[in-house]
Design a protein around this motif. Structure first.
Motif, mmCIF file in Angstrom:
data_model
loop_
_atom_site.group_PDB
_atom_site.id
_atom_site.type_symbol
_atom_site.label_atom_id
_atom_site.label_comp_id
_atom_site.label_asym_id
_atom_site.label_seq_id
_atom_site.Cartn_x
_atom_site.Cartn_y
_atom_site.Cartn_z
ATOM 1 N N TYR A 158 0.868 -1.178 0.000
ATOM 2 C CA TYR A 158 0.000 0.000 0.000
ATOM 3 C C TYR A 158 0.903 1.226 0.000
ATOM 4 O O TYR A 158 1.248 1.772 1.043
ATOM 5 N N ARG A 159 1.313 1.625 -1.203
ATOM 6 C CA ARG A 159 2.315 2.681 -1.328
ATOM 7 C C ARG A 159 2.228 3.269 -2.728
ATOM 8 O O ARG A 159 1.505 2.768 -3.596
ATOM 9 N N GLY A 160 2.991 4.369 -2.952
ATOM 10 C CA GLY A 160 2.946 5.044 -4.237
ATOM 11 C C GLY A 160 4.272 4.986 -4.952
ATOM 12 O O GLY A 160 4.886 3.924 -5.082
ATOM 13 N N THR A 161 4.751 6.134 -5.396
ATOM 14 C CA THR A 161 5.966 6.174 -6.202
ATOM 15 C C THR A 161 7.214 5.999 -5.351
ATOM 16 O O THR A 161 7.197 6.156 -4.133
ATOM 17 N N ASP A 162 8.327 5.700 -6.053
ATOM 18 C CA ASP A 162 9.592 5.502 -5.357
ATOM 19 C C ASP A 162 10.711 6.218 -6.093
ATOM 20 O O ASP A 162 10.591 6.575 -7.260
ATOM 21 N N VAL A 163 11.799 6.430 -5.366
ATOM 22 C CA VAL A 163 13.057 6.866 -5.985
ATOM 23 C C VAL A 163 13.813 5.583 -6.280
ATOM 24 O O VAL A 163 14.481 5.023 -5.407
ATOM 25 N N HIS A 164 13.708 5.091 -7.511
ATOM 26 C CA HIS A 164 14.212 3.751 -7.802
ATOM 27 C C HIS A 164 15.713 3.644 -7.576
ATOM 28 O O HIS A 164 16.193 2.631 -7.042
ATOM 29 N N ILE A 165 16.488 4.662 -7.969
ATOM 30 C CA ILE A 165 17.939 4.545 -7.834
ATOM 31 C C ILE A 165 18.390 4.608 -6.378
ATOM 32 O O ILE A 165 19.564 4.382 -6.083
ATOM 33 N N ALA A 166 17.467 4.912 -5.457
ATOM 34 C CA ALA A 166 17.749 4.822 -4.022
ATOM 35 C C ALA A 166 16.897 3.745 -3.359
ATOM 36 O O ALA A 166 16.909 3.612 -2.137
ATOM 37 N N ASP A 167 16.145 2.977 -4.174
ATOM 38 C CA ASP A 167 15.283 1.901 -3.667
ATOM 39 C C ASP A 167 14.423 2.387 -2.503
ATOM 40 O O ASP A 167 14.355 1.751 -1.451
ATOM 41 N N TYR A 168 13.756 3.504 -2.698
ATOM 42 C CA TYR A 168 13.081 4.163 -1.581
ATOM 43 C C TYR A 168 11.665 4.568 -1.959
ATOM 44 O O TYR A 168 11.457 5.456 -2.779
ATOM 45 N N PHE A 169 10.674 3.880 -1.369
ATOM 46 C CA PHE A 169 9.285 4.293 -1.458
ATOM 47 C C PHE A 169 9.037 5.327 -0.368
ATOM 48 O O PHE A 169 9.242 5.055 0.812
ATOM 49 N N TYR A 170 8.589 6.484 -0.756
ATOM 50 C CA TYR A 170 8.511 7.601 0.173
ATOM 51 C C TYR A 170 7.093 8.161 0.242
ATOM 52 O O TYR A 170 6.175 7.697 -0.450
ATOM 53 N N PHE A 171 6.903 9.121 1.107
ATOM 54 C CA PHE A 171 5.663 9.877 1.301
ATOM 55 C C PHE A 171 4.544 9.026 1.893
ATOM 56 O O PHE A 171 4.097 9.278 3.007
ATOM 57 N N ASN A 172 4.069 8.010 1.151
ATOM 58 C CA ASN A 172 2.922 7.231 1.623
ATOM 59 C C ASN A 172 3.197 5.736 1.602
ATOM 60 O O ASN A 172 2.346 4.939 1.184
ATOM 61 N N ASN A 173 4.374 5.327 2.069
ATOM 62 C CA ASN A 173 4.678 3.901 2.156
ATOM 63 C C ASN A 173 3.973 3.322 3.381
ATOM 64 O O ASN A 173 4.495 3.337 4.498
ATOM 65 N N LEU A 174 2.765 2.800 3.155
ATOM 66 C CA LEU A 174 1.931 2.262 4.227
ATOM 67 C C LEU A 174 1.741 0.760 4.061
ATOM 68 O O LEU A 174 0.734 0.195 4.495
ATOM 69 N N THR A 175 2.709 0.120 3.448
ATOM 70 C CA THR A 175 2.642 -1.319 3.220
ATOM 71 C C THR A 175 2.358 -2.039 4.538
ATOM 72 O O THR A 175 3.066 -1.859 5.524
ATOM 73 N N GLY A 176 1.312 -2.846 4.547
ATOM 74 C CA GLY A 176 0.935 -3.532 5.772
ATOM 75 C C GLY A 176 -0.340 -4.326 5.572
ATOM 76 O O GLY A 176 -0.713 -4.682 4.446
ATOM 77 N N GLN A 177 -1.026 -4.612 6.669
ATOM 78 C CA GLN A 177 -2.205 -5.465 6.663
ATOM 79 C C GLN A 177 -3.417 -4.665 7.112
ATOM 80 O O GLN A 177 -3.368 -3.955 8.112
ATOM 81 N N GLY A 178 -4.507 -4.793 6.351
ATOM 82 C CA GLY A 178 -5.700 -4.048 6.717
ATOM 83 C C GLY A 178 -6.787 -4.179 5.686
ATOM 84 O O GLY A 178 -6.867 -5.170 4.945
ATOM 85 N N VAL A 179 -7.638 -3.164 5.622
ATOM 86 C CA VAL A 179 -8.733 -3.087 4.657
ATOM 87 C C VAL A 179 -8.756 -1.673 4.098
ATOM 88 O O VAL A 179 -8.313 -0.720 4.753
ATOM 89 N N GLY A 180 -9.286 -1.522 2.883
ATOM 90 C CA GLY A 180 -9.320 -0.197 2.296
ATOM 91 C C GLY A 180 -10.355 -0.078 1.209
ATOM 92 O O GLY A 180 -10.931 -1.071 0.743
ATOM 93 N N ALA A 181 -10.605 1.157 0.799
ATOM 94 C CA ALA A 181 -11.554 1.462 -0.260
ATOM 95 C C ALA A 181 -11.054 2.672 -1.025
ATOM 96 O O ALA A 181 -10.419 3.568 -0.456
ATOM 97 N N ALA A 182 -11.339 2.701 -2.324
ATOM 98 C CA ALA A 182 -10.958 3.822 -3.162
ATOM 99 C C ALA A 182 -12.109 4.137 -4.105
ATOM 100 O O ALA A 182 -12.737 3.228 -4.667
#
Length: 457
Positions: free
Chosen positions: A157-181
């Motif tokens: 559960y995340r957005g864009t990354d800085v690939h050359i730094a292998d870094y998902f930033y701002f909204n890296n909410l990777t985890g377990q849960g439920v969601g809606a969009a």
């Protein structure tokens, strides 16, 4: 007692499940196989390679030069990693964009813990290979009303990354849960726990056993407002809650952990510069138990230790990222970033502050369709508490074979040969502030020679 066999080892259960699923699909009767062929998608990210330290015979694969021990500051020293993803469309495909759908997604990830993990006959397999299930969730769309998406399980559960730094930033909410969009609005409820962390567990009687355990609930809200020419504004809000954890002793005394909370607010701007060029700028602030940001930590990794009242009052974390890509011509592309993390711990807690930063740039010279010369330079720093600022400079030269012949920084696979040299200041050397220095020993100059293939599809 004999040690467990490879298939009995808990680290391989996830991979065995995924492999068995693929075998079953492959062995299905022709009619079923034809049906599933239309429903099954397999994607993958992977990197595998070799590395040497020219000034030492020690094993250094995966021993990063970076001061934060993460990939922020350059990812080329990362170890081997495989991440296949299986997506099964549970309904037959429809040409109608408003038709309901449901997808099951499973991602086992495999990486090395110690040594080279691919050659299991030459390495201690169960001591070397780490396997985890990173994703296991179901997403359903166009349910109840058109454009509504629902998901439940564990996911990236995340957005864009800085690939050359292998870094998902701002909204890296990777985890377990439920969601809606629904359209530009995205909401989720996540749970976080820790097996042994003092923030989540309490020893009631002092016998060393963690008698009580609690979980963190994270409420997430995101909104993306798109404007003309491909620009967008992304708003993020998080609310973190830790409930009170109390027990009564035989003496009648109440012991435990007090309730605590934290919140996060962030804004990210995406500027489309045409021809796949872009510039992304983001700022995120987290308070109290949501103060995680040091070295790219997720917001629920609360910074530092709690105060004497076991609360994270006054703790805070700030993340600032600028990331851009500009393709100057069919001969040159430039990808660069700047990352800053500032943290302040709870009042009256030890080591109350930390700051880390990294700036880096990667140029790609398209010398031929299938031969690219990649160059990378980074500068980074780390200060913990009132200590000195340790710094390092890294320079990399990386001739790369690109079989696809695409003149793009995103073209894969890459077959790379690279050499990196790092220059450490005295404070970094004295504190051995990197895994490379901890492996090789105190030296102001580090050398890393590697050969690697990286792919995704």
């Amino acid at each position: 007692m004999n040690p467990p066999g490879i298939l009995e080892h808990p680290r391989v259960h996830g991979a065995c499940f995924a492999l068995c699923l693929l075998v079953l699909l492959a062995e299905s009767p022709p009619a079923s196989a034809s049906l599933l062929a239309d429903r099954l998608e397999l994607t993958m990210y992977g990197r595998v390679g070799l590395a040497w330290a020219p000034n030492s015979g020690r094993f250094i694969q995966g021993r990063t030069f970076n001061l934060t021990e993460s990939a922020i500051g350059g990812r080329l020293e990362e170890g081997d990693y495989l991440e296949p993803t299986i997506r099964l469309h549970m309904f037959e495909k429809s040409e109608d964009p408003a038709a309901p759908y449901a997808d099951m997604v499973l991602t086992p990830a495999m990486y090395a813990r110690n040594g080279l993990f691919i050659g299991i006959f030459s390495n201690r397999f169960t001591d070397t290979l780490q396997i985890e299930l990173f994703q296991a969730y179901v997403e359903a769309g166009n349910v109840l009303i058109p454009r509504l998406k629902l998901w439940a399980g564990a996911r990236f559960y995340r957005g864009t990354d800085v690939h050359i730094a292998d870094y998902f930033y701002f909204n890296n909410l990777t985890g377990q849960g439920v969601g809606a969009a629904y359209g530009p609005l995205d909401v989720a409820v996540l749970l976080q726990t820790s097996g042994t962390g003092a923030q989540y567990n309490f020893d009631v009687d002092g016998d060393g056993d963690l008698d009580l355990r609690r979980q963190r609930t994270v409420f997430v809200g995101q909104y993306v407002h798109k404007v003309e020419a491909g620009h967008s504004l992304h708003l993020l809000g998080e609310l973190h809650l830790l409930p009170e954890l109390q027990a009564r002793l035989e003496t009648g005394e109440e012991v435990g952990l007090p309730s605590d909370f934290g919140w996060v607010a962030g804004v990210k701007a995406h500027f489309s510069l045409g021809k796949d060029n872009f510039n992304d700028v983001s700022v995120r602030y987290g308070s109290s138990i949501a103060s995680g940001s040091r070295a790219g930590a997720q917001t629920w990794v609360s910074f530092g230790l709690p105060g004497e009242d076991r609360l994270y009052a006054d703790a805070a974390g700030v993340e600032v990222v600028d990331h851009f890509l500009y393709n100057f011509s069919s001969l040159l592309s430039l990808n660069a970033y700047g990352i800053l993390h500032w943290n302040q711990g709870a009042r009256e807690a030890p080591s109350p502050r930390s700051i880390d930063f990294a700036v880096g740039a990667r140029s790609t010279l398209y010398l031929a369709d299938q031969f690219h010369l990649i160059n990378e330079a980074t500068f980074q720093g780390l200060r913990t508490g009132s200590g000195p600022m340790a710094t390092a400079v890294k320079l990399t030269l990386m001739p790369t074979i690109v079989p696809s012949g695409l003149r793009s920084v995103w073209a894969r696979p890459h077959l790379r040969l690279f050499y990196t040299v790092a220059f450490y200041d005295d404070d970094a050397v004295a504190g051995l502030v990197s895994r490379y220095l901890q492996t090789i020993g105190p030296t102001s100059v580090g050398h890393y020679l590697g050969a690697r293939v990286e792919w995704w599809f």
